[in-house]
Design an enzyme around this catalytic site. Sequence first.
Site, PDB file in Angstrom:
ATOM      1  N   GLU A  25       0.841  -1.203   0.000  1.00 30.81           N
ATOM      2  CA  GLU A  25       0.000   0.000   0.000  1.00 30.81           C
ATOM      3  C   GLU A  25       0.873   1.249   0.000  1.00 30.81           C
ATOM      4  O   GLU A  25       1.979   1.257   0.557  1.00 30.81           O
ATOM      5  CB  GLU A  25      -0.881  -0.009   1.262  1.00 30.81           C
ATOM      6  CG  GLU A  25      -1.748   1.237   1.388  1.00 30.81           C
ATOM      7  CD  GLU A  25      -2.823   1.138   2.468  1.00 30.81           C
ATOM      8  OE1 GLU A  25      -2.823   0.158   3.241  1.00 30.81           O
ATOM      9  OE2 GLU A  25      -3.662   2.049   2.538  1.00 30.81           O
ATOM     10  N   ASN A  80     -12.150  -1.163  -0.842  1.00 30.23           N
ATOM     11  CA  ASN A  80     -11.414  -1.660   0.317  1.00 30.23           C
ATOM     12  C   ASN A  80     -12.198  -1.366   1.593  1.00 30.23           C
ATOM     13  O   ASN A  80     -12.620  -0.220   1.816  1.00 30.23           O
ATOM     14  CB  ASN A  80     -10.051  -0.955   0.421  1.00 30.23           C
ATOM     15  CG  ASN A  80      -9.307  -1.353   1.687  1.00 30.23           C
ATOM     16  OD1 ASN A  80      -8.849  -2.485   1.810  1.00 30.23           O
ATOM     17  ND2 ASN A  80      -9.205  -0.444   2.644  1.00 30.23           N
ATOM     18  N   GLU A  81     -12.404  -2.367   2.395  1.00 28.85           N
ATOM     19  CA  GLU A  81     -13.000  -2.214   3.734  1.00 28.85           C
ATOM     20  C   GLU A  81     -14.136  -1.191   3.725  1.00 28.85           C
ATOM     21  O   GLU A  81     -14.180  -0.285   4.562  1.00 28.85           O
ATOM     22  CB  GLU A  81     -11.916  -1.844   4.758  1.00 28.85           C
ATOM     23  CG  GLU A  81     -10.876  -2.934   4.893  1.00 28.85           C
ATOM     24  CD  GLU A  81      -9.927  -2.776   6.078  1.00 28.85           C
ATOM     25  OE1 GLU A  81      -9.938  -1.727   6.739  1.00 28.85           O
ATOM     26  OE2 GLU A  81      -9.169  -3.744   6.335  1.00 28.85           O
ATOM     27  N   GLU A 101      -6.292  -9.157   3.459  1.00 30.63           N
ATOM     28  CA  GLU A 101      -5.445  -8.492   4.464  1.00 30.63           C
ATOM     29  C   GLU A 101      -5.532  -9.337   5.720  1.00 30.63           C
ATOM     30  O   GLU A 101      -6.632  -9.533   6.261  1.00 30.63           O
ATOM     31  CB  GLU A 101      -5.913  -7.068   4.773  1.00 30.63           C
ATOM     32  CG  GLU A 101      -5.566  -6.056   3.719  1.00 30.63           C
ATOM     33  CD  GLU A 101      -5.891  -4.615   4.138  1.00 30.63           C
ATOM     34  OE1 GLU A 101      -5.701  -4.275   5.325  1.00 30.63           O
ATOM     35  OE2 GLU A 101      -6.333  -3.854   3.261  1.00 30.63           O
ATOM     36  N   GLN A 156       1.511  -6.129   5.704  1.00 28.62           N
ATOM     37  CA  GLN A 156       1.868  -5.884   4.328  1.00 28.62           C
ATOM     38  C   GLN A 156       3.212  -6.569   4.075  1.00 28.62           C
ATOM     39  O   GLN A 156       3.555  -7.477   4.824  1.00 28.62           O
ATOM     40  CB  GLN A 156       1.879  -4.387   4.086  1.00 28.62           C
ATOM     41  CG  GLN A 156       0.474  -3.767   4.337  1.00 28.62           C
ATOM     42  CD  GLN A 156       0.338  -2.327   3.884  1.00 28.62           C
ATOM     43  OE1 GLN A 156       1.206  -1.751   3.269  1.00 28.62           O
ATOM     44  NE2 GLN A 156      -0.801  -1.726   4.229  1.00 28.62           N
TER      45      GLN A 156
HETATM   46  O1  AHR Z   1      -2.904  -2.555   6.170  1.00 32.12           O
HETATM   47  C1  AHR Z   1      -3.152  -1.379   6.859  1.00 32.12           C
HETATM   48  C2  AHR Z   1      -4.604  -0.930   6.761  1.00 32.12           C
HETATM   49  O2  AHR Z   1      -5.402  -1.851   7.431  1.00 32.12           O
HETATM   50  C3  AHR Z   1      -5.194  -0.901   5.366  1.00 32.12           C
HETATM   51  O3  AHR Z   1      -4.962   0.301   4.726  1.00 32.12           O
HETATM   52  C4  AHR Z   1      -6.646  -1.070   5.631  1.00 32.12           C
HETATM   53  O4  AHR Z   1      -7.312  -1.691   4.568  1.00 32.12           O
HETATM   54  C5  AHR Z   1      -6.707  -1.849   6.913  1.00 32.12           C
HETATM   55  O5  AHR Z   1      -7.579  -1.280   7.832  1.00 32.12           O
END
Ligand code: AHR
Length: 483
Positions: free
Chosen positions: A25, A170-171, A289, A335
């Site tokens: 990211e 995303n989320e 994730e 990550q």
């Molecule tokens: O990986 C860090 C963050 O965690 C990401 O940006 C988000 O999708 C999650 O809440």
Amino acid sequence: MNKIKIDPQRTVAALDRNVFGGFAEHLGRCIYGGIYDEGSPLTDEQGFRTDVIAALREMGMPIMRYPGGNFVSGYRWTDGIGPRAERPARPELAWHTVEPNTFGTDEFVAWCRKVGTEPYIAVNCGDGDMREARDWVEYCNGTQNTYWANRRRANGAEQPHQVRYWGIGNEVDGPWQMGMKTPQEYARACTEFSKLMKMVDPTIKLVASWTSGWFDDWVERGQLIMEQAGTMLDYMSIHWYVGNRDDDFAAYMALSELCEERLTASAGLLRAMSACLKLKNPVYLSVDEWNVWYRTRGDDQLAEVYNLEDALVVALQMNAFIRHADMVKMANIAQIVNVIAPLVTRPDGLLRQSIYYPFAAISQAAGDTALDLYWEGDTFEGGGHSGLRVLDVAGTLANGREVALFVVNRSQAPAEAEIVLQEGAFAGQGSATIINGPDVKATNSFDDPEQVTAREAPLSPQGVSLVQVFEPHSLTVLRLPIC
Ligand code: AHR
């Protein structure tokens, strides 16, 4: 004595190697200073850190999610293409920084090809619209004489990037997300995004954003997405992060139960909805994730320092994915570098954190088929659970010729186990990779990089049985040829 029984014919499903995926990211030093470090002597001619590429290759990551994360919900992908000097810097609202846009789509795809990983792009379904999403697909995959395909060609990529995997947002369930959506809003948006993106390229695989907060509406959310968009989707994405918030080792080791519960429940819902829609194959789970993350919350850099117990919990999560190989077809550790990551860079080198070791060992040894193993033995209590097996076990078969066992000893004492092969026989020498350290709080640092590490030992199983003593607080990966 603990007992593990292996029947090579008793399988769960084919193991999709995409469960060993990663996530990068635009956040902290993941992109800038992590994978891309212009001016550093440790980079290649494109500004990519070669030490990071080498370590990711060791980790065997077949797929890489990008560019976020929360970041993507405010990202304009068009800012990140074309001549660098003309790319705009923008306020980055997810993590409160400035995004210079010197690394974008073309750099990401070029970097993926060097790593040997498939690009998986999440589009902006936060403050972005479906036109931006469909244009992005055209930019990457377009083959005709059209505007965005030609822009890609003008930027130096004559051939299409052939990005197969695309995530829609995303989320979106989280109030922290720019453009957070109710279940109804997201189900609609996901349907229309999917439709348009597939119109541009019908061959792409789509991942819907299901749940990350595990709020009370997660079942309703999943059901609505499946009802409305299920026939166009390939995966539904779930996220989680875990941690030892109460500094309670037994409770931490019991987190396997949470993974089991979430995977079993969400897989069940997907199977039910897929059956209702009469889909040939179910829509699969993508845990795109997952990781340990708790110490650095609120810190924008998210430079988590991992210890041995975190490494064991990474192994527990990977074991859960293997045990659910019938429905978990993608998982991306979040990550990869500098940000809640197995790898850490500094100007003069690279550090492998504790969690690098289980990931690399399991990914390297895993075969093509997940096995349904039987195991019994000593138990412990933790996190409100009792009767938990001290040894957490998963296993695979490679080409019908080699069994790999992934055994986490969740106790502070050695644990002896008899490993029995129920069909065929062990064939000659095997090997054990043992990941351990002096105590569960041990960490690696640039000054002391091998507190938690992996070491190899030969194994000599006889006939159909092997007795192995698993070290306290360790992961052991056994590779056992069979005939
Ligand atoms: O990986 C860090 C963050 O965690 C990401 O940006 C988000 O999708 C999650 O809440």
